[in-house]
Motif scaffolding. Structure first.
Motif, PDB file in Angstrom:
ATOM      1  N   LYS A  90      11.061   6.054   0.999  1.00  7.66           N
ATOM      2  CA  LYS A  90      11.056   7.473   0.837  1.00  7.66           C
ATOM      3  C   LYS A  90      10.849   8.392  -0.431  1.00  7.66           C
ATOM      4  CE  LYS A  90      14.277   9.811   4.302  1.00  7.66           C
ATOM      5  NZ  LYS A  90      15.636  10.825   4.677  1.00  7.66           N
ATOM      6  N   GLU A  91      10.525   9.032  -1.155  1.00  5.08           N
ATOM      7  CA  GLU A  91      10.109   9.880  -2.475  1.00  5.08           C
ATOM      8  C   GLU A  91      11.678   9.066  -3.194  1.00  5.08           C
ATOM      9  OE1 GLU A  91       7.399  10.516  -5.516  1.00  5.08           O
ATOM     10  OE2 GLU A  91       7.420  10.064  -3.189  1.00  5.08           O
ATOM     11  N   LEU A  92      11.540   8.040  -4.126  1.00  6.03           N
ATOM     12  CA  LEU A  92      12.744   7.612  -4.937  1.00  6.03           C
ATOM     13  C   LEU A  92      12.912   7.343  -4.260  1.00  6.03           C
ATOM     14  CD1 LEU A  92      12.563  10.783  -7.163  1.00  6.03           C
ATOM     15  CD2 LEU A  92      11.187   9.365  -7.696  1.00  6.03           C
ATOM     16  N   THR A  93      13.596   6.721  -2.876  1.00  6.95           N
ATOM     17  CA  THR A  93      14.142   6.186  -1.775  1.00  6.95           C
ATOM     18  C   THR A  93      13.582   4.771  -1.616  1.00  6.95           C
ATOM     19  OG1 THR A  93      15.206   8.058  -1.919  1.00  6.95           O
ATOM     20  CG2 THR A  93      15.815   5.742  -0.056  1.00  6.95           C
ATOM     21  N   PHE A  94      13.158   3.141  -2.257  1.00  6.59           N
ATOM     22  CA  PHE A  94      13.768   2.175  -1.227  1.00  6.59           C
ATOM     23  C   PHE A  94      15.021   1.674  -0.840  1.00  6.59           C
ATOM     24  CE2 PHE A  94      10.624   3.219  -4.942  1.00  6.59           C
ATOM     25  CZ  PHE A  94       9.238   2.796  -4.374  1.00  6.59           C
ATOM     26  N   GLU A  95      13.859   0.381  -0.411  1.00  2.00           N
ATOM     27  CA  GLU A  95      14.466  -1.257   0.784  1.00  2.00           C
ATOM     28  C   GLU A  95      14.596  -1.857  -0.105  1.00  2.00           C
ATOM     29  OE1 GLU A  95      16.022  -2.677   4.941  1.00  2.00           O
ATOM     30  OE2 GLU A  95      13.766  -1.128   4.471  1.00  2.00           O
TER      31      GLU A  95
ATOM     32  N   LYS B 293      15.853   6.589  -7.488  1.00  3.72           N
ATOM     33  CA  LYS B 293      16.700   7.197  -7.113  1.00  3.72           C
ATOM     34  C   LYS B 293      17.716   6.755  -7.112  1.00  3.72           C
ATOM     35  CE  LYS B 293      15.832  10.183 -10.157  1.00  3.72           C
ATOM     36  NZ  LYS B 293      16.187  10.623 -12.048  1.00  3.72           N
ATOM     37  N   ARG B 294      17.138   5.806  -5.626  1.00  5.45           N
ATOM     38  CA  ARG B 294      18.278   5.486  -4.435  1.00  5.45           C
ATOM     39  C   ARG B 294      17.550   4.096  -4.098  1.00  5.45           C
ATOM     40  NH1 ARG B 294      19.956   7.525   1.192  1.00  5.45           N
ATOM     41  NH2 ARG B 294      17.580   8.663   0.809  1.00  5.45           N
ATOM     42  N   LEU B 295      18.316   2.794  -4.062  1.00  8.41           N
ATOM     43  CA  LEU B 295      18.399   1.753  -3.315  1.00  8.41           C
ATOM     44  C   LEU B 295      19.548   1.507  -2.658  1.00  8.41           C
ATOM     45  CD1 LEU B 295      16.786  -1.377  -3.519  1.00  8.41           C
ATOM     46  CD2 LEU B 295      17.800  -1.565  -5.588  1.00  8.41           C
ATOM     47  N   PHE B 296      18.917   0.946  -1.070  1.00 11.15           N
ATOM     48  CA  PHE B 296      20.006   0.358  -0.576  1.00 11.15           C
ATOM     49  C   PHE B 296      19.217  -0.912   0.170  1.00 11.15           C
ATOM     50  CE2 PHE B 296      16.288   2.250   2.243  1.00 11.15           C
ATOM     51  CZ  PHE B 296      16.422   1.774   3.024  1.00 11.15           C
ATOM     52  N   LEU B 297      19.936  -1.943   1.286  1.00  3.19           N
ATOM     53  CA  LEU B 297      19.640  -2.893   1.775  1.00  3.19           C
ATOM     54  C   LEU B 297      20.297  -2.777   3.271  1.00  3.19           C
ATOM     55  CD1 LEU B 297      22.049  -5.021   1.916  1.00  3.19           C
ATOM     56  CD2 LEU B 297      21.500  -5.353  -0.698  1.00  3.19           C
TER      57      LEU B 297
ATOM     58  N   SER C  40       0.588  -1.095  -0.410  1.00  6.54           N
ATOM     59  CA  SER C  40      -0.233  -0.221  -0.021  1.00  6.54           C
ATOM     60  C   SER C  40       0.565   1.253  -0.240  1.00  6.54           C
ATOM     61  CB  SER C  40      -0.964   0.171   1.010  1.00  6.54           C
ATOM     62  OG  SER C  40      -0.454   0.113   2.909  1.00  6.54           O
ATOM     63  N   LYS C  41       1.932   1.041   0.278  1.00  6.95           N
ATOM     64  CA  LYS C  41       2.911   2.492   0.305  1.00  6.95           C
ATOM     65  C   LYS C  41       3.941   2.557  -0.479  1.00  6.95           C
ATOM     66  CE  LYS C  41       3.793   2.513   5.275  1.00  6.95           C
ATOM     67  NZ  LYS C  41       4.377   1.968   6.395  1.00  6.95           N
ATOM     68  N   GLY C  42       3.188   1.940  -1.674  1.00  4.99           N
ATOM     69  CA  GLY C  42       4.358   1.982  -2.842  1.00  4.99           C
ATOM     70  C   GLY C  42       5.431   0.706  -3.620  1.00  4.99           C
ATOM     71  N   GLY C  43       5.114   0.061  -2.401  1.00  4.73           N
ATOM     72  CA  GLY C  43       6.328  -1.212  -2.407  1.00  4.73           C
ATOM     73  C   GLY C  43       5.932  -2.273  -3.586  1.00  4.73           C
ATOM     74  N   LYS C  44       6.936  -3.123  -3.511  1.00  3.20           N
ATOM     75  CA  LYS C  44       6.107  -4.613  -4.106  1.00  3.20           C
ATOM     76  C   LYS C  44       7.505  -5.623  -4.029  1.00  3.20           C
ATOM     77  CE  LYS C  44       5.221  -2.332  -8.184  1.00  3.20           C
ATOM     78  NZ  LYS C  44       4.585  -2.634  -9.507  1.00  3.20           N
TER      79      LYS C  44
END
Length: 322
Positions: free
Chosen positions: A233-238, A271-275, A208-212
């Motif tokens: 965050k906007e354009l930031t995914f984990e 724009k940014r992907l982290f783990l 629901s927050k825009g994840g997959k």
């Protein structure tokens, strides 16, 4: 009833070992029947020394297909029995070669008529079978020389990864998502509150927050792995909650799933992907490094407090075009 019949080819090594032990036991009885004090395991080495007259341990090891320590052990036993001795090589005084003693030669000469009888008995035994077992074993050894059982097993095992398909999350798969992640997290760590929240309701905390969320489904094993991209965050995914069931380890499922997820991530507004992970997960860290992630202290400072177990933070180096 013989349980090995149920295991069939899976127990091939065990069955051959059992047959070998039975043959050696019978060979021992043959020597005893001829009043010859001899262990069957010495036979091939004695026959080789008789044929070559003089031979060193390395050559004997190569010709018999036995390890040098095994041949050396047999040599010590035969020397103790007074059947062989080692002498200085005529062509190289630094080397020693094996040769039969007079007693050893007498013993071999005494055994040769018996060996001939055993040869005919073994041929008779082979001819009772649909296939010549001796020739079949020779061909089996040649085939294993070309490609070992290990190599064949690993090739077939890895080929099974071609039977993977990647499936997008649906609410009906929520329990699968929970199960896969609980297995790997609980095996190494303690489930934290944030874990429980996400695993209990992935729709609320990720989708629901825009994840997959994606799953790897094997045609024989079913759902075996999962991985999520959670929007922070906007354009930031984990990249998070990536796990592979123990039953599918070794199939390189994790690597294929990770590459698929990174391919899908490139299509998203990002724009940014982290783990975030832990030093205990060395295999996973190596996989991330291999696929474009690097350690990053800024990510640790910004997001590392999300989990108590987090002591490694990484970012993806790809250039995003979205």
């Amino acid at each position: 009833m013989d349980f090995l019949d149920e295991l069939e080819e899976l127990a091939l090594g065990t069955r051959l070992k059992r047959l070998s032990e039975r043959m050696l036991t019978d060979a021992g009885k043959v020597y005893k029947a001829f009043n010859i004090n001899m262990q069957p395991k010495w036979f091939s080495l004695l026959a080789l020394i008789d044929k070559k007259q003089k031979i060193n341990v390395v050559e004997a090891s190569q010709l018999l297909g036995l390890s040098q320590p095994a041949v050396s052990q047999f040599c010590r036993q035969l020397e103790k029995e007074g059947l062989i001795t080692n002498i200085i090589c005529e062509n190289d005084s630094r080397k020693r070669v094996l040769t039969l003693t007079e007693t050893g030669q007498q013993q071999v000469n005494k055994m040769k008529p018996m060996w001939q009888a055993v040869t005919h008995a073994a041929k008779e035994l082979s001819q009772e079978l649909d296939n010549d077992i001796y020739q079949a074993i020779r061909k089996c050894e040649q085939a294993m020389t070309r490609k070992s059982l290990l190599e064949r097993t690993m090739d077939i095992y890895h080929e099974q990864t071609d039977e993977l398909e990647f499936v997008s999350f649906e609410p009906k798969y929520a329990e699968v998502f929970r199960h896969i992640n609980e297995e790997w997290i609980s095996s190494m760590f303690v489930l934290e509150e944030s874990d429980k929240n996400v695993l209990t309701d992935p729709v609320k905390y990720i989708i629901s927050k825009g994840g997959k969320i994606w799953f790897a489904r094997h045609k024989q094993l079913g759902f075996v792995a999962c991985c999520a991209l959670a929007k922070k965050k906007e354009l930031t995914f984990e990249l998070t909650k990536m796990g592979v069931l123990e039953s599918a380890r070794g199939l390189k499922v994790g690597e294929k799933l990770l590459r698929f997820v990174l391919h899908e991530a490139a299509k998203m507004p990002m724009k940014r992907l982290f783990l975030l992970t832990n030093k205990k997960c060395q295999a996973a860290i190596h996989l991330y490094e291999k696929n474009g992630f690097v350690h990053d202290r800024h990510v640790m400072e910004e997001f590392g407090s999300s989990y108590d177990r987090c002591d490694v933070a990484m970012k993806y180096l790809a250039i995003w075009h979205n």
